[in-house]
Write an enzyme that holds these catalytic residues in place. Structure first.
Site, short mmCIF file in Angstrom:
data_model
loop_
_atom_site.label_atom_id
_atom_site.label_comp_id
_atom_site.label_asym_id
_atom_site.label_seq_id
_atom_site.Cartn_x
_atom_site.Cartn_y
_atom_site.Cartn_z
N ASP A 233 -3.70 -9.01 -7.30
CA ASP A 233 -3.37 -9.32 -5.91
C ASP A 233 -4.22 -10.32 -5.32
O ASP A 233 -5.16 -10.34 -4.60
CB ASP A 233 -3.89 -7.70 -5.05
CG ASP A 233 -3.60 -7.92 -3.59
OD1 ASP A 233 -2.60 -9.05 -3.07
OD2 ASP A 233 -3.87 -7.15 -2.62
N SER B 85 -6.82 -1.62 -0.63
CA SER B 85 -6.54 -1.06 -1.97
C SER B 85 -7.73 -0.11 -2.50
O SER B 85 -7.40 0.96 -3.00
CB SER B 85 -5.99 -1.91 -2.99
OG SER B 85 -6.97 -2.91 -2.92
N GLU C 273 -14.31 -8.42 -7.33
CA GLU C 273 -14.13 -9.11 -6.15
C GLU C 273 -15.09 -10.21 -6.38
O GLU C 273 -16.30 -10.26 -6.57
CB GLU C 273 -14.40 -8.44 -4.72
CG GLU C 273 -14.59 -9.16 -3.59
CD GLU C 273 -13.35 -9.86 -3.17
OE1 GLU C 273 -12.38 -9.50 -3.22
OE2 GLU C 273 -13.75 -11.11 -3.03
N HIS D 256 0.69 -1.21 0.08
CA HIS D 256 -0.02 0.18 -0.01
C HIS D 256 0.82 1.37 -0.04
O HIS D 256 0.37 2.28 -0.57
CB HIS D 256 -0.75 -0.20 1.12
CG HIS D 256 -1.94 -1.10 1.15
ND1 HIS D 256 -2.65 -1.67 2.06
CD2 HIS D 256 -2.76 -1.65 -0.14
CE1 HIS D 256 -3.46 -2.66 1.71
NE2 HIS D 256 -3.51 -2.58 0.33
N GLY E 154 -11.50 -11.58 -11.26
CA GLY E 154 -10.53 -10.57 -11.46
C GLY E 154 -9.84 -10.89 -12.81
O GLY E 154 -9.19 -9.96 -13.66
N HIS F 233 -8.35 -7.97 -7.78
CA HIS F 233 -8.68 -8.75 -6.45
C HIS F 233 -8.78 -7.69 -5.23
O HIS F 233 -7.98 -7.32 -4.72
CB HIS F 233 -7.73 -9.82 -6.22
CG HIS F 233 -7.64 -11.07 -7.23
ND1 HIS F 233 -6.92 -10.52 -8.47
CD2 HIS F 233 -7.90 -12.34 -7.32
CE1 HIS F 233 -7.05 -11.64 -9.14
NE2 HIS F 233 -7.72 -12.73 -8.59
N1 SAM Z 1 -6.38 -5.89 -3.05
C1 SAM Z 1 -6.85 -5.97 -1.58
C2 SAM Z 1 -5.94 -5.04 -0.79
O1 SAM Z 1 -4.83 -4.66 -1.16
O2 SAM Z 1 -6.55 -4.22 -0.07
C3 SAM Z 1 -6.62 -7.56 -0.87
C4 SAM Z 1 -7.21 -8.39 -1.81
S1 SAM Z 1 -6.91 -9.96 -0.99
C5 SAM Z 1 -5.31 -10.21 -1.04
C6 SAM Z 1 -7.68 -11.06 -2.33
C7 SAM Z 1 -8.97 -10.94 -2.76
O3 SAM Z 1 -9.48 -11.70 -4.10
C8 SAM Z 1 -9.99 -11.50 -1.60
O4 SAM Z 1 -10.91 -10.68 -1.07
C9 SAM Z 1 -10.93 -12.83 -2.35
O5 SAM Z 1 -12.03 -12.85 -2.07
C10 SAM Z 1 -10.65 -12.26 -3.79
N2 SAM Z 1 -10.68 -13.19 -4.90
C11 SAM Z 1 -10.32 -14.55 -4.69
N3 SAM Z 1 -10.35 -15.19 -5.91
C12 SAM Z 1 -10.88 -13.96 -6.96
C13 SAM Z 1 -11.14 -14.06 -8.45
N4 SAM Z 1 -11.00 -15.11 -9.11
N5 SAM Z 1 -11.34 -12.82 -9.03
C14 SAM Z 1 -11.76 -11.80 -8.06
N6 SAM Z 1 -11.60 -11.80 -6.49
C15 SAM Z 1 -10.97 -12.91 -6.23
#
Ligand code: SAM
Length: 285
Positions: free
Chosen positions: A169, A105, A123, A18, A149, A41
């Site tokens: 991410d 993010s 998401e 971040h 994503g 993500h």
């Molecule tokens: N980017 C966020 C941040 O920096 O605050 C953190 C994201 S976290 C590491 C990963 C997220 O991806 C989770 O909320 C999960 O539910 C979501 N996720 C998992 N598989 C996914 C997919 N195929 N497409 C979109 N989101 C997905």
């Protein structure tokens, strides 16, 4: 899909990711021309550090609390400047000084974009999507979709603004996520090679990361940085020992910023190891 970021919000890996994200957004703001952000993500947007989940792991205590909490070591002026866009967002969410809320993010992006800018968040998790959509509701610049994503890299690129940032991410729940991330990035990059891309990854064991870096080198991706922070000895692959990002087309000042920042983060956040890496996989021409 078991991963929930609330258990990890504000940990050392979030701090590195971040700080870099906010520095890039600050750089993008330097021109009046609109920019675009894609977060493939996204998570839920912002995190309640007093929640049962966040308290259960307490990971933020070894992350944001160590870095900026009231008992943190003094931050040298040059570092203060580098982390100021990130610290300002955190301060505005926690005006009393105690840490209650941590910006994910989407929140950072929302707070660091202007009227003319636009962002797109993906998401997949139903509950997390609902929470995110609720938190950004009413902000016409912020678009949220409950979908995969990986698909967005094809669907939204190149953006009409022709400048901006893509954050990739994923949760790294699948064994082949490093390869999948690089392949998805390459598909996006083929459509839009001038955007800035940040690809986040965990460091548990070295090998997976080296394979991913080699894939980028083999693809001849120019202007590609590898940034890493390792806080635990790599003697077991069962825990998060470190974290890293591949940054493609970084703002030209970012390398110099990271050269100062990384040793400071390693010293401040390191536990049984205090190491950082900053290297070009392929230098800009
Ligand atoms: N980017 C966020 C941040 O920096 O605050 C953190 C994201 S976290 C590491 C990963 C997220 O991806 C989770 O909320 C999960 O539910 C979501 N996720 C998992 N598989 C996914 C997919 N195929 N497409 C979109 N989101 C997905």
């Amino acid at each position: 899909m078991n991963y929930r970021h609330i258990y990890h919000a504000g940990n050392f890996a979030d701090c590195l990711k971040h700080i870099i994200l906010s520095r890039i957004l600050q750089y993008l703001q330097k021109k009046d021309k609109p920019f675009f952000v894609l977060d493939t993500h996204a998570g839920i947007g912002s995190y309640d550090l007093t929640s049962e989940e966040a308290r259960k792991t307490g990971e933020w205590q070894d992350g944001i609390a160590r870095l900026l909490g009231k008992d943190a070591h003094p931050v040298p002026d040059l570092i203060k400047e580098i982390i100021s866009p990130y610290a300002d967002v955190i301060k505005s969410l926690n005006p009393e000084g105690e840490y209650f809320f941590y910006p994910g993010s989407p929140k950072l992006v929302q707070m660091m974009t202007r009227e003319q800018d636009r962002a797109f968040f993906m998401e997949k998790h139903q509950e997390d999507f609902k929470t995110l959509a609720k938190s950004l509701r009413g902000d016409h610049r912020m678009h949220v979709r409950q979908d995969d994503g990986w698909l967005a890299l094809k669907a939204t690129l190149p953006p009409k603004e022709r400048r901006g940032l893509v954050l990739i991410d994923p949760p790294f729940e699948e064994p082949d996520e490093y390869r999948r991330m690089i392949e998805a990035f390459l598909a996006g990059y083929k459509r839009w090679s001038t955007g800035t891309y940040c690809l986040w990854y965990p460091i548990k064991a070295r090998r997976d990361v080296d394979v991913a870096a080699q894939m980028l080198a083999d693809a001849g991706i120019e202007n590609c940085l590898r940034v890493e922070l390792v806080i635990q000895k790599l003697d077991t692959a069962k825990r998060l020992n470190g974290t890293g990002l591949f940054i493609i087309n970084p703002p030209f000042t970012l390398h110099a910023d990271l050269k100062l920042l990384l040793p400071f983060l390693a010293k401040t956040l390191g536990q049984t190891a205090q190491r950082s890496t900053l290297e070009w996989i392929c230098e800009p021409k």
